[in-house]
Write an enzyme that holds these catalytic residues in place. Structure first.
Site, PDB file in Angstrom:
ATOM      1  N   CYS A 120      56.771  12.444  55.251  1.00 27.50           N
ATOM      2  CA  CYS A 120      57.103  13.856  54.292  1.00 27.50           C
ATOM      3  C   CYS A 120      59.168  13.985  54.155  1.00 27.50           C
ATOM      4  CB  CYS A 120      56.742  15.398  55.229  1.00 27.50           C
ATOM      5  SG  CYS A 120      56.865  16.770  54.054  1.00 27.50           S
ATOM      6  N   CYS A 121      59.217  14.033  55.726  1.00 27.93           N
ATOM      7  CA  CYS A 121      60.832  14.779  55.047  1.00 27.93           C
ATOM      8  C   CYS A 121      61.678  13.224  54.205  1.00 27.93           C
ATOM      9  CB  CYS A 121      61.312  14.450  56.950  1.00 27.93           C
ATOM     10  SG  CYS A 121      61.181  16.403  57.524  1.00 27.93           S
ATOM     11  N   CYS A 202      61.647  23.699  56.697  1.00 24.08           N
ATOM     12  CA  CYS A 202      60.639  24.275  55.569  1.00 24.08           C
ATOM     13  C   CYS A 202      59.923  25.084  56.328  1.00 24.08           C
ATOM     14  CB  CYS A 202      60.035  23.132  55.261  1.00 24.08           C
ATOM     15  SG  CYS A 202      61.342  22.003  53.911  1.00 24.08           S
ATOM     16  N   CYS A 205      57.627  24.161  58.676  1.00 24.66           N
ATOM     17  CA  CYS A 205      57.573  23.604  59.955  1.00 24.66           C
ATOM     18  C   CYS A 205      59.039  24.945  60.649  1.00 24.66           C
ATOM     19  CB  CYS A 205      58.788  22.483  59.896  1.00 24.66           C
ATOM     20  SG  CYS A 205      57.271  21.267  59.368  1.00 24.66           S
ATOM     21  N   CYS A 230      65.203  15.473  61.591  1.00 24.26           N
ATOM     22  CA  CYS A 230      64.723  14.960  60.228  1.00 24.26           C
ATOM     23  C   CYS A 230      65.642  13.820  59.516  1.00 24.26           C
ATOM     24  CB  CYS A 230      65.050  16.075  59.194  1.00 24.26           C
ATOM     25  SG  CYS A 230      66.403  16.475  58.803  1.00 24.26           S
TER      26      CYS A 230
HETATM   27  S1  SF4 Z   1      60.954  19.542  57.369  1.00 26.97           S
HETATM   28 FE1  SF4 Z   1      58.353  19.935  57.194  1.00 26.97          FE
HETATM   29  S2  SF4 Z   1      58.270  20.423  54.924  1.00 26.97           S
HETATM   30 FE2  SF4 Z   1      60.363  19.434  55.116  1.00 26.97          FE
HETATM   31  S3  SF4 Z   1      60.321  17.693  54.595  1.00 26.97           S
HETATM   32 FE3  SF4 Z   1      59.752  17.699  56.178  1.00 26.97          FE
HETATM   33  S4  SF4 Z   1      57.577  18.113  57.202  1.00 26.97           S
HETATM   34 FE4  SF4 Z   1      57.957  18.179  55.103  1.00 26.97          FE
END
Ligand code: SF4
Length: 248
Positions: A120-121, A202, A205, A230
């Site tokens: 996702c990141c 986000c 998170c 991340c």
């Molecule tokens: S912080 Fe969470 S929602 Fe944002 S990109 Fe990474 S996993 Fe996805």
């Protein structure tokens, strides 16, 4: 109590630190073009944007809108766009990549595994960051040594894994210095900081931290400490938090 009430207390050598930070930003802007500030709109980043504007430096600000930010962060983004002298450029993930990922893995797959969180990141952060940094030889971040054990050695400038110069002008600032600057200069900040969120990412998170918890304990709190980056600020020789795990 607000974050200002709780934290705004300068170090004894704050004025010297501030002068060094200003000198570094001026030097970076004169030596590197195009240069950009990567901003998450967190407390450190609003300080740097304020310095860029007050020093009238030619350093545009880059903000990643992952599509998962809190409404308070988005409101601060709009306010920053409306008031910043420096250009504020917003980068978003590739829509089709997000649609396919959500279709395949569901809305909040990050809680299911570290791999899915990093995927996702990768889609929402790393890809737009790489697009933004393409063709640039240098960038500015709000990293501080105090933020976590992983960041304890942050230098004022370094070379990232793509050979770009990365400036960290607040490297030696304390959290109290950051809030002293915000309070002294009436800098707009994310109100989530008043709700015990020192590090804001986000919405799914990020959570508030309790007294005594680590600065970044509210980020990806369900994961092992070693995985908590991340990928925006890691080197390829740091396997635990490398590109497999996609600021910030
Ligand atoms: S912080 Fe969470 S929602 Fe944002 S990109 Fe990474 S996993 Fe996805």
């Amino acid at each position: 109590m607000s974050a200002i009430d709780l934290h705004a207390r300068p170090s004894k050598d704050f004025e010297a630190k501030l002068a060094e930070t200003q000198a570094l930003l001026i030097r970076a802007a004169s030596e590197f073009s195009p240069l950009t500030q990567a901003s998450s709109l967190g407390a450190e980043d609003v300080v740097i944007t304020h310095l860029i504007n007050s020093l009238e430096l030619d350093i545009p600000v880059f903000v990643l809108d992952t599509g998962m930010l809190h409404k308070e962060t988005l409101e601060l983004l709009e306010r920053t766009k409306a008031t910043s002298r420096a250009a504020v450029n917003v980068y978003q993930p590739v829509h089709e990549s997000v649609v396919q990922f959500v279709k395949r893995e569901g809305k909040d797959p990050m809680y299911r595994s570290v791999e899915l969180r990093k995927a996702c990141c990768g889609i929402r952060k790393l890809e737009p960051l790489a697009r933004m940094l393409a063709g640039r030889s240098a960038w500015v971040t709000g990293l501080r040594r105090e933020q976590s054990n992983n960041r304890g050695e942050v230098p004022f400038s370094e070379t990232d894994d793509k050979g770009r110069t990365k400036f960290n002008p607040l490297a030696d600032w304390s959290w109290n210095d950051v809030w002293h600057y915000i309070a002294s200069n009436d800098v707009p900040y994310n109100p989530l900081h008043d709700e015990f969120m020192p590090s804001i990412g986000c919405a799914p998170c990020t959570r508030a931290i309790a007294v005594g918890e680590d600065f970044r304990a509210g980020r990806w709190w369900w994961e092992d400490e070693k995985a908590k980056e991340c990928g925006l600020h890691v080197h390829e020789d740091q396997p635990v938090v490398s590109m497999i795990g996609a600021r910030e």
